[in-house]
Design an enzyme around this catalytic site. Structure first.
Site, PDB file in Angstrom:
ATOM      1  N   ASP A 148      47.996   4.446  -6.127  1.00  0.00           N
ATOM      2  CA  ASP A 148      46.707   3.792  -6.370  1.00  0.00           C
ATOM      3  C   ASP A 148      46.815   2.740  -7.465  1.00  0.00           C
ATOM      4  OD1 ASP A 148      43.987   3.329  -6.013  1.00  0.00           O
ATOM      5  OD2 ASP A 148      43.393   4.835  -7.490  1.00  0.00           O
TER       6      ASP A 148
ATOM      7  N   SER B 109      38.038   1.644  -5.941  1.00  0.00           N
ATOM      8  CA  SER B 109      38.490   2.084  -4.621  1.00  0.00           C
ATOM      9  C   SER B 109      37.436   2.988  -3.998  1.00  0.00           C
ATOM     10  CB  SER B 109      39.834   2.787  -4.735  1.00  0.00           C
ATOM     11  OG  SER B 109      39.914   3.524  -5.926  1.00  0.00           O
TER      12      SER B 109
ATOM     13  N   GLN C  22      43.893   1.574   1.701  1.00  0.00           N
ATOM     14  CA  GLN C  22      42.735   1.766   0.822  1.00  0.00           C
ATOM     15  C   GLN C  22      41.720   0.653   1.076  1.00  0.00           C
ATOM     16  OE1 GLN C  22      42.420   0.950  -3.823  1.00  0.00           O
ATOM     17  NE2 GLN C  22      43.177   3.010  -3.473  1.00  0.00           N
TER      18      GLN C  22
HETATM   19  C1  LIG Z   1      42.502   1.544  -9.588  1.00  0.00           C
HETATM   20  C2  LIG Z   1      41.274   1.656  -8.775  1.00  0.00           C
HETATM   21  C3  LIG Z   1      40.569   2.915  -9.169  1.00  0.00           C
HETATM   22  O1  LIG Z   1      41.172   3.854  -9.533  1.00  0.00           O
HETATM   23  S1  LIG Z   1      38.923   2.937  -9.009  1.00  0.00           S
HETATM   24  C4  LIG Z   1      38.544   4.574  -9.373  1.00  0.00           C
HETATM   25  C5  LIG Z   1      38.294   5.387  -8.177  1.00  0.00           C
HETATM   26  N1  LIG Z   1      37.125   4.984  -7.475  1.00  0.00           N
HETATM   27  C6  LIG Z   1      35.880   5.169  -7.990  1.00  0.00           C
HETATM   28  O2  LIG Z   1      35.672   5.610  -9.113  1.00  0.00           O
HETATM   29  C7  LIG Z   1      34.723   4.826  -7.118  1.00  0.00           C
HETATM   30  C8  LIG Z   1      33.748   5.963  -7.105  1.00  0.00           C
HETATM   31  N2  LIG Z   1      32.603   5.637  -6.305  1.00  0.00           N
HETATM   32  C9  LIG Z   1      31.542   5.016  -6.845  1.00  0.00           C
HETATM   33  O3  LIG Z   1      31.444   4.745  -8.027  1.00  0.00           O
HETATM   34  C10 LIG Z   1      30.464   4.698  -5.871  1.00  0.00           C
HETATM   35  O4  LIG Z   1      30.717   5.319  -4.654  1.00  0.00           O
HETATM   36  C11 LIG Z   1      30.358   3.201  -5.637  1.00  0.00           C
HETATM   37  C12 LIG Z   1      31.640   2.592  -5.130  1.00  0.00           C
HETATM   38  C13 LIG Z   1      29.984   2.477  -6.921  1.00  0.00           C
HETATM   39  C14 LIG Z   1      29.275   3.072  -4.601  1.00  0.00           C
HETATM   40  O5  LIG Z   1      28.396   2.084  -4.921  1.00  0.00           O
HETATM   41  P1  LIG Z   1      26.820   2.207  -4.740  1.00  0.00           P
HETATM   42  O6  LIG Z   1      26.455   2.985  -3.564  1.00  0.00           O
HETATM   43  O7  LIG Z   1      26.377   0.810  -4.786  1.00  0.00           O
HETATM   44  O8  LIG Z   1      26.482   3.074  -6.030  1.00  0.00           O
HETATM   45  P2  LIG Z   1      25.304   2.946  -7.024  1.00  0.00           P
HETATM   46  O9  LIG Z   1      24.035   2.693  -6.301  1.00  0.00           O
HETATM   47  O10 LIG Z   1      25.404   4.153  -7.868  1.00  0.00           O
HETATM   48  O11 LIG Z   1      25.687   1.665  -7.892  1.00  0.00           O
HETATM   49  C15 LIG Z   1      26.773   1.647  -8.758  1.00  0.00           C
HETATM   50  C16 LIG Z   1      26.664   0.388  -9.608  1.00  0.00           C
HETATM   51  O12 LIG Z   1      26.810  -0.771  -8.750  1.00  0.00           O
HETATM   52  C17 LIG Z   1      25.630  -1.566  -8.855  1.00  0.00           C
HETATM   53  N3  LIG Z   1      25.358  -2.127  -7.536  1.00  0.00           N
HETATM   54  C18 LIG Z   1      25.068  -1.444  -6.417  1.00  0.00           C
HETATM   55  N4  LIG Z   1      24.904  -2.274  -5.408  1.00  0.00           N
HETATM   56  C19 LIG Z   1      25.061  -3.530  -5.914  1.00  0.00           C
HETATM   57  C20 LIG Z   1      25.013  -4.831  -5.369  1.00  0.00           C
HETATM   58  N5  LIG Z   1      24.771  -5.010  -4.079  1.00  0.00           N
HETATM   59  N6  LIG Z   1      25.261  -5.884  -6.175  1.00  0.00           N
HETATM   60  C21 LIG Z   1      25.526  -5.719  -7.478  1.00  0.00           C
HETATM   61  N7  LIG Z   1      25.603  -4.492  -8.065  1.00  0.00           N
HETATM   62  C22 LIG Z   1      25.362  -3.440  -7.287  1.00  0.00           C
HETATM   63  C23 LIG Z   1      24.533  -0.636  -9.303  1.00  0.00           C
HETATM   64  O13 LIG Z   1      23.534  -1.306  -9.959  1.00  0.00           O
HETATM   65  C24 LIG Z   1      25.304   0.269 -10.282  1.00  0.00           C
HETATM   66  O14 LIG Z   1      25.527  -0.408 -11.495  1.00  0.00           O
HETATM   67  P3  LIG Z   1      25.394   0.334 -12.910  1.00  0.00           P
HETATM   68  O15 LIG Z   1      26.376   1.463 -12.866  1.00  0.00           O
HETATM   69  O16 LIG Z   1      23.990   0.837 -12.962  1.00  0.00           O
HETATM   70  O17 LIG Z   1      25.727  -0.703 -13.918  1.00  0.00           O
END
Ligand SMILES: CCC(=O)SCCNC(=O)CCNC(=O)[C@H](O)C(C)(C)COP(=O)(O)OP(=O)(O)OC[C@H]1O[C@@H](n2cnc3c(N)ncnc32)[C@H](O)[C@@H]1OP(=O)(O)O
Length: 343
Positions: free
Chosen positions: A257, A278, A328
């Site tokens: 990852d 991700s 991914q």
């Molecule tokens: C190396 C790569 C990595 O290791 S990444 C780490 C592993 N992956 C993760 O931690 C992801 C975990 N999953 C998540 O956090 C959620 O499923 C995610 C991907 C954020 C899903 O998003 P969503 O359904 O939009 O969640 P949410 O409503 O809680 O929002 C999260 C933040 O995003 C924002 N958001 C949402 N939609 C939009 C949009 N269309 N345009 C702009 N911003 C958007 C929300 O406002 C929220 O922001 P905030 O956290 O309040 O600052």
């Protein structure tokens, strides 16, 4: 792009070791092994890999219930996805017999992981078959799942069907610089902007438990528009040793990852990711390998759109055997860059 030639492993030069989990828990004898194990002195100072002693060393709380702690937390202050996947695979593997090895896993990251509290891993024994065994794992924080993972395990079954692509030809790791060495090189540039210096020093302070040698450093650091493809050598820091293929798969899950999703941003130097994470991660394990020895990670992104990007990767043993494939999808919300990088 990747050399798509299929190598059937039947030629005297080709890899011949697919799915060869000899003796249940033996790791491969790569050319490095033949010329003796990597001398102890060549391993990082920590000797035993912190991935094994800490990150993937889960505390058993009850039957099929484990607790994992964190080692390295990214600047985003959300848990590193590879850590959660690696720990989920450790907990799943605990409940299968020693003659079974992970051949694939499929995960969704459904909530951001909180670095302030440990993660609980709850394993469901979905099915134990004659050849395949399936486990489902929920990683839980604050009473809610942050990751759901399905992992499937398979017993060794030889087959005449055997082919793989050919590993790309790249410089050997001995001829390349580590990320840390490259950073020191950049830091020595007299015209380096103060902001870049601070960013690089922060990167140096990171205690990432893996070592990386980018094949094309500008692609790794995303300095210029490029095709969405990058290659780097990667291995766990410290010594893990032969003999525990289950553990090597868990380490590879962690490693796979790292810097993966960034491949989708390579063609867009004029945009920076305001938010990237991700969404899912899948892996397929093909051959035995040692995650504490250099493996080539070939990453490419066939598609991006709609604020998401897809990345695919192949982990190659340095003797040319395809060890694992990864896939991914991530969310990529970008904004235009105002100042060009001065690295
Ligand atoms: C190396 C790569 C990595 O290791 S990444 C780490 C592993 N992956 C993760 O931690 C992801 C975990 N999953 C998540 O956090 C959620 O499923 C995610 C991907 C954020 C899903 O998003 P969503 O359904 O939009 O969640 P949410 O409503 O809680 O929002 C999260 C933040 O995003 C924002 N958001 C949402 N939609 C939009 C949009 N269309 N345009 C702009 N911003 C958007 C929300 O406002 C929220 O922001 P905030 O956290 O309040 O600052």
């Amino acid at each position: 792009m990747a050399d798509r030639k299929a190598n059937t492993g039947s030629s005297s030069e080709g890899p011949t070791n697919n799915c060869d989990y000899t003796g249940g828990t033996e790791s491969p004898k790569s050319p490095e092994d033949e010329s003796s194990e990597r001398p102890e002195a060549q391993y990082s100072q920590d000797l035993k890999s912190v991935l094994v002693t800490s990150v993937l060393n889960l505390e058993k709380l009850d039957v099929d219930l484990y607790r994992g702690t964190h080692h390295w937390v990214p600047r985003t202050q959300r848990l590193f996805g590879g850590q959660i996947v690696g720990q989920a695979l450790v907990s799943a593997a605990e409940s299968v017999s020693d003659n079974l090895f992970a051949h694939s896993l499929h995960c969704y990251f459904v909530r951001a992981g909180d670095p302030k509290v440990p993660v609980l891993y709850q394993v469901d024994r979905i099915r134990d078959g004659r050849s395949f065994t399936v486990r489902s794992v929920r990683a839980i924080q604050h009473g809610h799942p942050i990751l759901i993972c399905q992992a499937s395990f398979h017993m060794q079954q030889p087959s005449p069907l055997q082919h793989q692509f050919t590993m790309p030809e790249v410089p050997q790791p001995e001829d390349l610089l580590t990320v840390e060495e490259l950073i020191h090189l950049y830091l020595s540039k007299p015209d380096l902007a103060e902001k870049s210096k601070q960013g690089l020093n922060k990167l140096l302070a990171n205690e990432v438990p893996i070592e990386i040698k980018p094949v094309h450093p500008p692609h790794f650091y995303r300095l210029a528009g490029a095709e969405p493809r990058k290659l780097f050598w990667v291995r766990a820091r410290g010594y893990i040793g032969e003999g525990n293929m289950k553990l090597h798969c868990c380490v590879a899950a962690y490693v796979s990852d790292f810097a993966f999703l960034g491949t989708a941003l390579l063609p867009y130097p004029n945009y920076k990711a305001e938010f990237s994470a991700s969404l899912d991660h899948a892996m397929w394990f093909h051959s035995t390998f040692r995650s504490d020895e250099w493996m080539l990670y070939e990453c490419e992104s066939p598609w991006a759109g709609g604020s998401r990007g897809l990345v695919q990767g192949r982990l190659w043993r340095r003797d040319g055997v395809l060890a694992a494939s990864c896939s991914q999808e991530g969310v990529l919300r970008v904004t235009p860059v105002t100042e060009p990088s001065k690295l």
